[in-house]
Write an enzyme that holds these catalytic residues in place. Structure first.
Site, short mmCIF file in Angstrom:
data_model
loop_
_atom_site.label_atom_id
_atom_site.label_comp_id
_atom_site.label_asym_id
_atom_site.label_seq_id
_atom_site.Cartn_x
_atom_site.Cartn_y
_atom_site.Cartn_z
CG HIS A 1 73.68 -12.02 31.88
ND1 HIS A 1 73.26 -13.23 32.34
CD2 HIS A 1 72.69 -11.23 31.58
CE1 HIS A 1 71.84 -13.15 32.28
NE2 HIS A 1 71.76 -11.94 31.73
CB SER B 1 68.43 -13.14 30.92
OG SER B 1 68.73 -12.35 31.96
#
Length: 705
Positions: free
Chosen positions: A678, A560
Site C-alpha cells: 500500500h 485507498s
C-alpha cells in the site's frame, strides 16, 4: 457502421448468496474472490492479467504519450530527487535524501561539510523491495534507530546502528509496525511500540494489541518492560516522547483512526504514575515538553481548527490549560515552533505558527507569552510547508520544507534574529524544464450549499486572458476526502506530465479531509460520508458546466480511501466520467472491517455489525450499487499483492461485478502487481505504474488523439 465489439471477460461464477443482515437482504455473489489462495481466484486473476496485457498492447507507442517517452519524461520531472528537513543532534544533522536516479531515499549524517550515508535500502536489498519506514537518532546523535520492511508489507523490523562506525548494535526487533521511538538521554534505552506475540492473540487480531515498551540497547527484546497499553482498546495506536532532559514521558493513544487522542504524562525522575493530560475527551490532542520546561498542548478541543495552550506538567489536565494561540476562524493551525537564546537560555523569544488557509500555507510570528501577532514569515510562493524544525539545544533558526505546483520540495531556514528566509537545501538532482502552467483555485457549491474548493492546473497557452479554457480538454479529477488528510498544493510529476501533454488536472478538497479543520472532517465521515461523494460530483459537474471538459473527456482518479471515492463515482455517476482509475481501493463496505486493517477504520466509516451504521454503509458501498445494463466508464483497478492495509479482494469483487453488469464496450480492467504494498515503493516501479495509468486515461479521454 460497425459496432465496437464487447470485451470478453474471464468467467466469474455468481454465487446465489444473499444474507439477512439486520433486516437488509445483502447479496454477495463474488465472495469466493475474497480468498487469494483459492485456485479459482488465482485462475481468475491470471486471466485478468492476460486481458490487461492485451489492452495495454493497444496503447500508442509513439509521441509524448508513448510508454518510452512518458517514462523518460516522468524520470526528468522526478530527476531533482528529494531532500528532507534536518534533525539536529549537536553539530550532527541527519536527513533523508534521494538523488534523481536513486530507487529509494537514503539517510545521511553530516558534520560540517562531511557527509556519510547511514542507511541505503538498496544496499540492504538490491532487488529494491525493502523500504525504509522510519528513523530516529538518539538525543546525543551517536545512535540511530531505524525500521525497514519488505515486499510492501509495512511489517517494520527495528534496528539500531552506531553512527560513527555504521555497525549494527541492536535488532532485529519485529512487530514494530507504526512504532515511534523515544530515546532516553545517554542512548542506553528507548521507549517504543510493539505488538504482542501472535501466539498470545486470536488469529484475526495479530495486527493489533500494541503496547509501549522500554527497551535497553543490546538486550533481547523478550526482556523488554511493558510500560503502557494493557486494558485499552486492542486497535489502539500509540505515540511516545521523552523530554530533552529525560524527566518526562508522554504517551498518547487513539483507538484505530478515531479522531480522538488520549494523552498521559509520567514523571520519570520520581517513577510516578501516569497522569491524565486529556483522556475521554472527544478531541485530538498533542502534547510535549518545551525547552522552557512547560507542557505545550496543540488541540482541537473547543477549537475545530486548532489552538495552542500551555500548562505546568505537574498539573497537566485540560482545566489548567491556558490558551496562547486561539482558533483562527478560517485557517487551520498545523504546527508551532519556538526560538530562544540557545544552550542554557531556554526562555522562548519567538513563537512561529504554521497555518493552512484553504490549503495554502502561512507562517506567522507571535509573542510567546501572549500569543500576540508580531508579523509573517515570507514564503517562496502560494504553496505548502511541512515541519517547523528547531535544534534540540535551541537557538534562533527554524527549518521547514516548501513546495507548490511547479516547485520541487526544498528546505528553507528562517532566522529569528533577522527575520530572513533563505534557501537551506535543494534536492541533489537536476531540475526539469517545466511547461508554462497556471494553477488556480476555484469554488464550487455542493448540493447542500457547502462551498468546496479545487485546484485546476492547465497549460497556460490553452487558457484565455481571463484564465478560462479556450476549449474543453481531457481532464483528470483527483480526490481523497477522508481521515482528516488534506490535499495541499505540491509538486507532482504525474500532474505536470498530463498537463504538458494538453490535459487539465484538478485536485478537489472534499469534506472528510483536513483542509478546513475537524468539523470539515466530521462532515464527511460516518453518517455523513455521502457528502464526500456529492462534493466530488459537484466539482465534476462544475468543470463540465464551465467549459473545462466534457463527460466524454473526464476521468476520476483516487487510491485507498480515494479508491472508495472513485468507486462511488463509478457506481453513482457513471454518466459523468469517461474513465476511472481506482487504486488499492475499499469497495465492499459491508465486509471491509474483516480484512487488512479495516477494523481500525470503523470510527471513520461506521461499523457494519451495527444495524444503523450498516444502513449508512449500504447506502454507498460501491460493490452493492452495481446495476445490470449500465454503461459504465472505462475502469482500471490497480492492486498490490503485498498490501496489508487494504486487501485486493475489494477490487477483485467490484471488477467481477461491473464486468458482468456493464453494457457498452468500455473496458473494465485489473492491473495486478506483486512485491509491493500500500505504501512506499521504488522509483522505477512508481514511474511504471504512473505511465500505465496515464496511458489508460489518455486512451479513454482522447488526449493526444
Amino acid at each position: 457502421m460497425t459496432a465496437t465489439p464487447l470485451p470478453t471477460y474471464p468467467p466469474a461464477h455468481r454465487l446465489d448468496l444473499v444474507e439477512d443482515l439486520h433486516g437488509h437482504a445483502v447479496a454477495d455473489p463474488y465472495r469466493w474472490l475474497e480468498d487469494a489462495a483459492d485456485a479459482r481466484t488465482e485462475a481468475w486473476s491470471s486471466a485478468q492479467d492476460e486481458l490487461y496485457a492485451a489492452h495495454r498492447a493497444t496503447y500508442r507507442a509513439d509521441g509524448a504519450l508513448g510508454a518510452e517517452a512518458l517514462t523518460g519524461r516522468l524520470g526528468e520531472l522526478l530527476g531533482a530527487g528529494f531532500v528532507g528537513t534536518p534533525a539536529w543532534r549537536g553539530e550532527r544533522r541527519f536527513f533523508s535524501r534521494r538523488a534523481g536516479d536513486q530507487e529509494h531515499a537514503v539517510v545521511v549524517v553530516a558534520e560540517g561539510d562531511t557527509e556519510r550515508v547511514l542507511i541505503d535500502p538498496v544496499a540492504l536489498d538490491p532487488a529494491g523491495t525493502t523500504t525504509l519506514d522510519a528513523w530516529q537518532p538518539s538525543k546525543e546523535g551517536h545512535l540511530l534507530a531505524y525500521q525497514v520492511s519488505s515486499g510492501g508489507t509495512e511489517e517494520s523490523v527495528l534496528h539500531v546502528l552506531d553512527v560513527a562506525t555504521g555497525e549494527l548494535v541492536d535488532g532485529p526487533i519485529d512487530r514494530a509496525r507504526y512504532s515511534p521511538v523515544a530515546w532516553l538521554p545517554g542512548g542506553e534505552a528507548f521507549y517504543y511500540v510493539r505488538r504482542l506475540p501472535p501466539e498470545q492473540l486470536p488469529d484475526d487480531e495479530h495486527q493489533y494489541h500494541r503496547r509501549v515498551w522500554l527497551h535497553r540497547v543490546g538486550t533481547p527484546a523478550e526482556t523488554d518492560v511493558e510500560v503502557f497499553g494493557d486494558g485499552l482498546d486492542h486497535t489502539s495506536y500509540y505515540g511516545v516522547s521523552v523530554s530533552r532532559d529525560g524527566r518526562w514521558l508522554i504517551v498518547s493513544a487513539s483507538a484505530g483512526t478515531a479522531p480522538r487522542t488520549d494523552v498521559w504524562i509520567a514523571d520519570l525522575s520520581t517513577g510516578g504514575p501516569f497522569v491524565e493530560v486529556a483522556v475521554g475527551i472527544d478531541a485530538e490532542t498533542g502534547a510535549w515538553i518545551g525547552r522552557d520546561g512547560r507542557l505545550w498542548v496543540h488541540t482541537n478541543l473547543d477549537a475545530p481548527r486548532g489552538r495552542l495552550a500551555v500548562a505546568d506538567p505537574t498539573a497537566p489536565g485540560a482545566e489548567h490549560w491556558t490558551t496562547v494561540l486561539a482558533e483562527d476562524p478560517e485557517a487551520v493551525l498545523e504546527d508551532v515552533a519556538f526560538t530562544d537564546g540557545g544552550a542554557d537560555d531556554t526562555t522562548p523569544t519567538l513563537l512561529l505558527a504554521s497555518w493552512r488557509r484553504h490549503t495554502v500555507s502561512e507562517v506567522t510570528t507571535h509573542d510567546p507569552a501572549s500569543g500576540a501577532v508580531l508579523g509573517a514569515v515570507a514564503l517562496p510562493g502560494l504553496g505548502s510547508i511541512s515541519g517547523l524544525v528547531t535544534r534540540p539545544d535551541g537557538g534562533a533558526d527554524v527549518w521547514f520544507s516548501y513546495t507548490d505546483h511547479t516547485s520541487v520540495p526544498s528546505v528553507h531556514r528562517f532566522d529569528a534574529a533577522s527575520g530572513a528566509v533563505t534557501l537551506w537545501a535543494s534536492p541533489p538532482g537536476a531540475l526539469a524544464d517545466l511547461p508554462s502552467v497556471v494553477a488556480r483555485q476555484v469554488e464550487v457549491t455542493s448540493p447542500d450549499g457547502t462551498t468546496v474548493r479545487a485546484f485546476v492546473v492547465a497549460r497556460a497557452d490553452l487558457l484565455d486572458a481571463s484564465g478560462a479554457p479556450l476549449a474543453p480538454a481531457p481532464t483528470i479529477l483527483y480526490g481523497y476526502g477522508g481521515f482528516q488528510i488534506s490535499l495541499d498544493p505540491g509538486y507532482s510529476a504525474t500532474t505536470l506530465a498530463w498537463v504538458e501533454a494538453g490535459g487539465v488536472y484538478v485536485v478537489a478538497n472534499l469534506r472528510g479531509g483536513g483542509e478546513e479543520g475537524e468539523d470539515w472532517h466530521r462532515d464527511g465521515m460516518r453518517a455523513n460520508k455521502q457528502n464526500v461523494f456529492d462534493d466530488f460530483h459537484a466539482v465534476g459537474d462544475w468543470l463540465v458546466a464551465h467549459g473545462w471538459t466534457t463527460p466524454a473527456q473526464l476521468a476520476c482518479w483516487g487510491g485507498s480511501n480515494g479508491g472508495l471515492l472513485v468507486g462511488a463515482a463509478l457506481t453513482q455517476r457513471p454518466d459523468l466520467f469517461a474513465a476511472v482509475v481506482c487504486s488499492a481501493p475499499l469497495l465492499d463496505m459491508v465486509r471491509y472491517q474483516r480484512f487488512g486493517l479495516g477494523v481500525t477504520w470503523t470510527e471513520e466509516y461506521g461499523d457494519a455489525d451495527d444495524p444503523t451504521e450498516l444502513g449508512w454503509l449500504l447506502g454507498y458501498s460501491p460493490y452493492h450499487r452495481v446495476v445490470d445494463g449500465t454503461a459504465y466508464p472505462s475502469t482500471l483497478f490497480t492492486v498490490f499483492e503485498g498490501d496489508t492495509r487494504v486487501d485486493p479482494l475489494h477490487a477483485r469483487k467490484l471488477a467481477a461485478a461491473v464486468q458482468a453488469a456493464r453494457s457498452g464496450a468500455a473496458p473494465i480492467l485489473v492491473r495486478r502487481e506483486t512485491g509491493v504494498g500500500h505504501g512506499g515503493r521504488s522509483l522505477s516501479r512508481s514511474i511504471a505504474l504512473t505511465v500505465e495509468q496515464l496511458q489508460f486515461v489518455a486512451a479513454a479521454t482522447g488526449l493526444g488523439a
